[in-house]
Design a protein around this motif. Structure first.
Motif, PDB file in Angstrom:
ATOM      1  N   GLY A 132     -45.935  23.881   8.695  1.00 58.73           N
ATOM      2  CA  GLY A 132     -47.380  24.004   8.918  1.00 58.73           C
ATOM      3  C   GLY A 132     -47.728  23.512  10.313  1.00 58.73           C
ATOM      4  N   ARG A 133     -48.608  22.519  10.392  1.00 59.93           N
ATOM      5  CA  ARG A 133     -49.008  21.971  11.688  1.00 59.93           C
ATOM      6  C   ARG A 133     -48.697  20.486  11.737  1.00 59.93           C
ATOM      7  NH1 ARG A 133     -54.788  24.254  13.478  1.00 59.93           N
ATOM      8  NH2 ARG A 133     -54.168  23.071  15.310  1.00 59.93           N
ATOM      9  N   CYS A 134     -47.896  20.101  12.702  1.00 56.61           N
ATOM     10  CA  CYS A 134     -47.604  18.694  12.970  1.00 56.61           C
ATOM     11  C   CYS A 134     -47.077  18.619  14.402  1.00 56.61           C
ATOM     12  CB  CYS A 134     -46.608  18.109  11.962  1.00 56.61           C
ATOM     13  SG  CYS A 134     -44.943  18.818  11.988  1.00 56.61           S
ATOM     14  N   SER A 135     -46.717  17.457  14.853  1.00 53.21           N
ATOM     15  CA  SER A 135     -46.205  17.326  16.220  1.00 53.21           C
ATOM     16  C   SER A 135     -44.763  17.824  16.293  1.00 53.21           C
ATOM     17  CB  SER A 135     -46.264  15.865  16.678  1.00 53.21           C
ATOM     18  OG  SER A 135     -45.299  15.099  15.970  1.00 53.21           O
ATOM     19  N   ILE A 136     -44.328  18.162  17.487  1.00 54.32           N
ATOM     20  CA  ILE A 136     -42.936  18.590  17.678  1.00 54.32           C
ATOM     21  C   ILE A 136     -41.978  17.454  17.337  1.00 54.32           C
ATOM     22  CG2 ILE A 136     -42.945  18.094  20.165  1.00 54.32           C
ATOM     23  CD1 ILE A 136     -40.937  20.835  18.286  1.00 54.32           C
ATOM     24  N   THR A 137     -42.355  16.223  17.639  1.00 53.98           N
ATOM     25  CA  THR A 137     -41.488  15.085  17.308  1.00 53.98           C
ATOM     26  C   THR A 137     -41.320  14.970  15.799  1.00 53.98           C
ATOM     27  OG1 THR A 137     -42.128  13.914  19.321  1.00 53.98           O
ATOM     28  CG2 THR A 137     -41.193  12.583  17.533  1.00 53.98           C
ATOM     29  N   ARG A 138     -42.398  15.159  15.056  1.00 51.73           N
ATOM     30  CA  ARG A 138     -42.299  15.106  13.591  1.00 51.73           C
ATOM     31  C   ARG A 138     -41.408  16.231  13.070  1.00 51.73           C
ATOM     32  NH1 ARG A 138     -44.668  11.877  10.122  1.00 51.73           N
ATOM     33  NH2 ARG A 138     -44.917  12.504   7.944  1.00 51.73           N
ATOM     34  N   ALA A 139     -41.516  17.413  13.675  1.00 48.67           N
ATOM     35  CA  ALA A 139     -40.653  18.530  13.279  1.00 48.67           C
ATOM     36  C   ALA A 139     -39.185  18.196  13.538  1.00 48.67           C
ATOM     37  CB  ALA A 139     -41.059  19.801  14.024  1.00 48.67           C
ATOM     38  N   GLU A 140     -38.894  17.595  14.681  1.00 51.69           N
ATOM     39  CA  GLU A 140     -37.513  17.202  14.998  1.00 51.69           C
ATOM     40  C   GLU A 140     -36.989  16.199  13.965  1.00 51.69           C
ATOM     41  OE1 GLU A 140     -35.523  18.256  17.490  1.00 51.69           O
ATOM     42  OE2 GLU A 140     -36.857  19.131  18.972  1.00 51.69           O
ATOM     43  N   ILE A 141     -37.824  15.241  13.601  1.00 49.41           N
ATOM     44  CA  ILE A 141     -37.429  14.222  12.623  1.00 49.41           C
ATOM     45  C   ILE A 141     -37.208  14.855  11.248  1.00 49.41           C
ATOM     46  CG2 ILE A 141     -38.259  12.186  11.371  1.00 49.41           C
ATOM     47  CD1 ILE A 141     -39.570  11.312  14.075  1.00 49.41           C
ATOM     48  N   TRP A 142     -38.102  15.753  10.831  1.00 51.05           N
ATOM     49  CA  TRP A 142     -37.930  16.451   9.550  1.00 51.05           C
ATOM     50  C   TRP A 142     -36.594  17.206   9.529  1.00 51.05           C
ATOM     51  CZ3 TRP A 142     -39.310  15.952   4.885  1.00 51.05           C
ATOM     52  CH2 TRP A 142     -40.603  15.551   4.514  1.00 51.05           C
ATOM     53  N   GLY A 143     -36.272  17.899  10.626  1.00 58.51           N
ATOM     54  CA  GLY A 143     -35.026  18.657  10.683  1.00 58.51           C
ATOM     55  C   GLY A 143     -33.804  17.771  10.506  1.00 58.51           C
ATOM     56  N   ALA A 144     -33.811  16.618  11.181  1.00 59.62           N
ATOM     57  CA  ALA A 144     -32.692  15.678  11.081  1.00 59.62           C
ATOM     58  C   ALA A 144     -32.579  15.099   9.673  1.00 59.62           C
ATOM     59  CB  ALA A 144     -32.862  14.561  12.111  1.00 59.62           C
ATOM     60  N   LEU A 145     -33.707  14.705   9.113  1.00 59.60           N
ATOM     61  CA  LEU A 145     -33.722  14.131   7.769  1.00 59.60           C
ATOM     62  C   LEU A 145     -33.196  15.129   6.736  1.00 59.60           C
ATOM     63  CD1 LEU A 145     -34.572  11.831   5.845  1.00 59.60           C
ATOM     64  CD2 LEU A 145     -36.867  12.829   5.826  1.00 59.60           C
ATOM     65  N   LYS A 146     -33.679  16.366   6.792  1.00 59.28           N
ATOM     66  CA  LYS A 146     -33.232  17.382   5.833  1.00 59.28           C
ATOM     67  C   LYS A 146     -31.733  17.659   5.992  1.00 59.28           C
ATOM     68  CE  LYS A 146     -34.879  19.160   2.966  1.00 59.28           C
ATOM     69  NZ  LYS A 146     -34.770  18.865   1.505  1.00 59.28           N
ATOM     70  N   GLY A 147     -31.259  17.735   7.219  1.00 52.69           N
ATOM     71  CA  GLY A 147     -29.835  17.977   7.456  1.00 52.69           C
ATOM     72  C   GLY A 147     -28.956  16.897   6.849  1.00 52.69           C
ATOM     73  N   LEU A 148     -29.352  15.626   7.030  1.00 54.00           N
ATOM     74  CA  LEU A 148     -28.568  14.536   6.441  1.00 54.00           C
ATOM     75  C   LEU A 148     -28.656  14.542   4.920  1.00 54.00           C
ATOM     76  CD1 LEU A 148     -28.744  11.249   8.541  1.00 54.00           C
ATOM     77  CD2 LEU A 148     -26.974  12.987   8.429  1.00 54.00           C
ATOM     78  N   GLU A 149     -29.835  14.833   4.376  1.00 49.51           N
ATOM     79  CA  GLU A 149     -29.959  14.917   2.917  1.00 49.51           C
ATOM     80  C   GLU A 149     -29.031  15.992   2.354  1.00 49.51           C
ATOM     81  OE1 GLU A 149     -34.596  13.454   2.290  1.00 49.51           O
ATOM     82  OE2 GLU A 149     -34.162  15.591   2.414  1.00 49.51           O
TER      83      GLU A 149
END
Length: 173
Positions: A50-67
């Motif tokens: 949806g809409r969030c900051s690019i930094t939050r998107a980067e963090i979400w990507g890393a978190l999901k990858g590790l999960e």
């Protein structure tokens, strides 16, 4: 300098993740890939955030990858990101007084599990596969989507990486 993807050591897997922000819509997405030490694609994901900051998107990507790596039973993981800002926030165990604290705390909880995770910075030119996956998220419904690893775009970038493909990057000293 020649820049290309590099696999993790033998027996490890690599998780590459990336975030994406489209202007002017402000749509954000994240995506990533899990690969073994030979470059074989083990899984791929994308997220429409949806809409969030690019930094939050980067963090979400890393978190999901590790999960996903944990859920698949991998216990030696190298997480490669092209955002130094996201890496700094993810690895900062002190301050949690920022807008991404809920995600960084989840990430640090993952790191405390019984496994070995190395978080490394890579240049964006070495992260094309994750970039491609992040951009796919903009086209899908909100949420997380596993991507078919036989998708032609995914196969092209995974093959480029696994055979040692590289791009040239100018580095200012």
């Amino acid at each position: 300098m020649a820049v290309g993807w590099r696999p993790a050591p033998t027996g490890w897997i690599t998780v590459n993740s990336d975030g994406s922000l489209l202007r002017p819509s402000e749509s954000t997405a994240a995506g990533g890939a899990l690969r073994d030490w030979k470059g074989r694609l083990l899984g791929a994901y994308t997220m429409n955030l949806g809409r969030c900051s690019i930094t939050r998107a980067e963090i979400w990507g890393a978190l999901k990858g590790l999960e996903l790596a944990w859920e698949a039973g991998h216990r030696q993981v190298e997480l490669q990101l092209d955002s130094k800002t996201a890496i700094a926030l993810l690895l900062d165990t002190g301050q949690h007084c920022h807008q991404h604290a809920n995600l960084t705390i989840r990430f640090q909880d993952l790191l405390r599990r019984d496994w070995t995770v190395r978080v490394t910075h890579i240049y964006r030119e070495a992260n094309f596969l994750a970039d491609c996956l992040a951009h796919k998220g903009h086209l899908l419904a909100p949420g997380t989507h596993m991507i078919d690893t036989s998708d032609p775009d995914i196969c092209r970038w995974a093959l480029f990486d696994s055979v040692g493909g590289f791009t040239i990057r100018s580095i200012a000293e």
